[in-house]
Design a protein around this motif. Structure first.
Motif, PDB file in Angstrom:
ATOM      1  N   LYS A  33       0.537  -1.295  -0.158  1.00 20.38           N
ATOM      2  CA  LYS A  33       0.020  -0.009  -0.032  1.00 20.38           C
ATOM      3  C   LYS A  33       0.835   1.404   0.059  1.00 20.38           C
ATOM      4  N   ALA A  34       1.874   1.170   0.844  1.00 18.02           N
ATOM      5  CA  ALA A  34       2.960   2.339   0.717  1.00 18.02           C
ATOM      6  C   ALA A  34       3.539   2.639  -0.726  1.00 18.02           C
ATOM      7  N   LYS A  35       3.912   1.530  -1.282  1.00 13.94           N
ATOM      8  CA  LYS A  35       4.316   1.519  -2.703  1.00 13.94           C
ATOM      9  C   LYS A  35       3.280   1.902  -3.630  1.00 13.94           C
ATOM     10  N   GLU A  36       2.117   1.563  -3.553  1.00 15.70           N
ATOM     11  CA  GLU A  36       0.965   2.055  -4.274  1.00 15.70           C
ATOM     12  C   GLU A  36       0.666   3.467  -4.166  1.00 15.70           C
ATOM     13  N   PHE A  37       1.051   4.142  -2.881  1.00 17.69           N
ATOM     14  CA  PHE A  37       0.767   5.376  -2.572  1.00 17.69           C
ATOM     15  C   PHE A  37       1.724   6.290  -3.563  1.00 17.69           C
ATOM     16  N   GLU A  38       2.804   5.631  -3.286  1.00 24.74           N
ATOM     17  CA  GLU A  38       4.131   6.337  -4.263  1.00 24.74           C
ATOM     18  C   GLU A  38       3.736   6.383  -5.697  1.00 24.74           C
ATOM     19  N   THR A  39       3.334   5.333  -6.067  1.00 24.57           N
ATOM     20  CA  THR A  39       3.013   5.150  -7.471  1.00 24.57           C
ATOM     21  C   THR A  39       1.879   6.107  -7.972  1.00 24.57           C
ATOM     22  N   LEU A  40       0.777   6.216  -7.053  1.00 23.46           N
ATOM     23  CA  LEU A  40      -0.278   7.133  -7.292  1.00 23.46           C
ATOM     24  C   LEU A  40       0.309   8.562  -7.339  1.00 23.46           C
ATOM     25  N   PHE A  41       1.111   8.977  -6.506  1.00 21.12           N
ATOM     26  CA  PHE A  41       1.684  10.205  -6.530  1.00 21.12           C
ATOM     27  C   PHE A  41       2.601  10.445  -7.565  1.00 21.12           C
ATOM     28  N   LEU A  42       3.657   9.743  -8.023  1.00 21.84           N
ATOM     29  CA  LEU A  42       4.528   9.840  -9.042  1.00 21.84           C
ATOM     30  C   LEU A  42       3.480   9.817 -10.449  1.00 21.84           C
ATOM     31  N   THR A  43       2.557   9.148 -10.521  1.00 18.04           N
ATOM     32  CA  THR A  43       1.820   9.289 -11.695  1.00 18.04           C
ATOM     33  C   THR A  43       1.200  10.503 -11.936  1.00 18.04           C
ATOM     34  N   SER A  72       1.888   7.678 -18.227  1.00 14.98           N
ATOM     35  CA  SER A  72       2.235   8.199 -17.046  1.00 14.98           C
ATOM     36  C   SER A  72       2.210   7.091 -15.868  1.00 14.98           C
ATOM     37  N   GLN A  73       1.354   6.285 -15.693  1.00 15.42           N
ATOM     38  CA  GLN A  73       1.186   5.088 -14.695  1.00 15.42           C
ATOM     39  C   GLN A  73       2.301   4.352 -15.008  1.00 15.42           C
ATOM     40  N   ALA A  74       2.653   3.792 -16.154  1.00 21.28           N
ATOM     41  CA  ALA A  74       3.656   2.926 -16.383  1.00 21.28           C
ATOM     42  C   ALA A  74       4.897   3.505 -16.042  1.00 21.28           C
ATOM     43  N   MET A  75       5.259   4.722 -16.433  1.00 23.62           N
ATOM     44  CA  MET A  75       6.301   5.443 -15.953  1.00 23.62           C
ATOM     45  C   MET A  75       6.435   5.342 -14.487  1.00 23.62           C
ATOM     46  N   ALA A  76       5.482   5.827 -13.970  1.00 24.09           N
ATOM     47  CA  ALA A  76       5.489   5.838 -12.581  1.00 24.09           C
ATOM     48  C   ALA A  76       5.793   4.528 -11.629  1.00 24.09           C
ATOM     49  N   GLN A  77       5.388   3.626 -12.279  1.00 24.74           N
ATOM     50  CA  GLN A  77       5.334   2.012 -11.762  1.00 24.74           C
ATOM     51  C   GLN A  77       6.820   1.746 -11.770  1.00 24.74           C
ATOM     52  N   SER A  78       7.391   2.141 -13.136  1.00 28.94           N
ATOM     53  CA  SER A  78       8.700   1.773 -13.410  1.00 28.94           C
ATOM     54  C   SER A  78       9.864   2.568 -12.297  1.00 28.94           C
ATOM     55  N   LEU A  79       9.535   3.749 -12.132  1.00 24.24           N
ATOM     56  CA  LEU A  79      10.232   4.395 -11.284  1.00 24.24           C
ATOM     57  C   LEU A  79      10.288   3.672  -9.651  1.00 24.24           C
ATOM     58  N   GLY A  86      11.767   7.439  -2.430  1.00 20.49           N
ATOM     59  CA  GLY A  86      11.723   7.171  -1.105  1.00 20.49           C
ATOM     60  C   GLY A  86      10.693   7.689  -0.459  1.00 20.49           C
ATOM     61  N   LEU A  87       9.353   7.791  -0.964  1.00 23.85           N
ATOM     62  CA  LEU A  87       8.163   8.371  -0.452  1.00 23.85           C
ATOM     63  C   LEU A  87       7.690   7.230   0.198  1.00 23.85           C
ATOM     64  N   ALA A  88       7.656   5.872  -0.403  1.00 26.57           N
ATOM     65  CA  ALA A  88       6.966   4.733   0.241  1.00 26.57           C
ATOM     66  C   ALA A  88       7.690   4.393   1.487  1.00 26.57           C
ATOM     67  N   ILE A  89       9.120   4.480   1.609  1.00 27.79           N
ATOM     68  CA  ILE A  89       9.800   4.217   2.769  1.00 27.79           C
ATOM     69  C   ILE A  89       9.314   5.317   4.106  1.00 27.79           C
ATOM     70  N   SER A  90       9.161   6.569   3.734  1.00 28.25           N
ATOM     71  CA  SER A  90       8.458   7.455   4.467  1.00 28.25           C
ATOM     72  C   SER A  90       7.192   7.181   5.059  1.00 28.25           C
ATOM     73  N   VAL A  91       6.227   6.510   4.059  1.00 32.00           N
ATOM     74  CA  VAL A  91       5.051   6.262   4.483  1.00 32.00           C
ATOM     75  C   VAL A  91       5.126   4.966   5.371  1.00 32.00           C
ATOM     76  N   GLU A  92       5.784   4.179   5.071  1.00 33.95           N
ATOM     77  CA  GLU A  92       6.037   2.853   5.895  1.00 33.95           C
ATOM     78  C   GLU A  92       6.333   3.170   7.194  1.00 33.95           C
ATOM     79  N   GLN A  93       7.343   4.177   7.435  1.00 32.08           N
ATOM     80  CA  GLN A  93       7.769   4.672   8.858  1.00 32.08           C
ATOM     81  C   GLN A  93       6.471   5.424   9.647  1.00 32.08           C
ATOM     82  N   MET A  94       5.743   6.007   8.792  1.00 31.29           N
ATOM     83  CA  MET A  94       4.654   6.689   9.440  1.00 31.29           C
ATOM     84  C   MET A  94       3.560   5.752   9.808  1.00 31.29           C
ATOM     85  N   MET A  95       3.382   4.907   9.050  1.00 31.54           N
ATOM     86  CA  MET A  95       2.566   3.693   9.154  1.00 31.54           C
ATOM     87  C   MET A  95       2.966   2.896  10.566  1.00 31.54           C
ATOM     88  N   SER A  96       4.191   2.596  10.576  1.00 27.25           N
ATOM     89  CA  SER A  96       4.941   1.851  11.720  1.00 27.25           C
ATOM     90  C   SER A  96       4.825   2.753  13.063  1.00 27.25           C
TER      91      SER A  96
END
Length: 107
Positions: A33-43, A72-79, A86-96
């Motif tokens: 879910k954290a990675k999905e959030f980062e993908t949405l943001f980057l999209t 856009s979505q494919a490029m974001a997913q690739s990134l 590093g946004l997903a890591i930050s979200v994971e830390q907040m969730m933790s």
């Protein structure tokens, strides 16, 4: 003023180290879910950038703007697959931290 080069060498495995403590490990679903959030943001970010590009000239077709969101979505997913921003890591830390606080942890 001369531009200074930005020196950044990523960790050997290509990922930013996770700073979450052992007692607050997240489930695979929460990490996804954290990675999905980062993908949405980057999209959204990539889509806004692509709006400034003349895709007709780049691709030879007038209908390329219809496919821009998919690109856009494919490029974001690739990134994100390559380590992202590093946004997903930050979200994971907040969730933790939230889980830790809910379990009677500090703040």
């Amino acid at each position: 003023m001369a531009d200074l080069p930005i020196l950044f060498s990523p960790p050997p495995n290509g990922q930013i180290p996770n700073q979450i403590g052992a007692q607050n490990q997240l489930s695979d679903q929460e990490i996804a879910k954290a990675k999905e959030f980062e993908t949405l943001f980057l999209t959204q970010f990539v889509d806004e950038m692509l709006k400034t590009v003349d895709l007709d000239a780049a691709t030879g077709g007038k209908d390329m703007h219809m496919w821009r969101s998919f690109m856009s979505q494919a490029m974001a997913q690739s990134l994100v697959d390559q380590g992202g921003l590093g946004l997903a890591i930050s979200v994971e830390q907040m969730m933790s931290a939230y889980k830790s606080a809910g379990a009677g942890g500090n703040s």
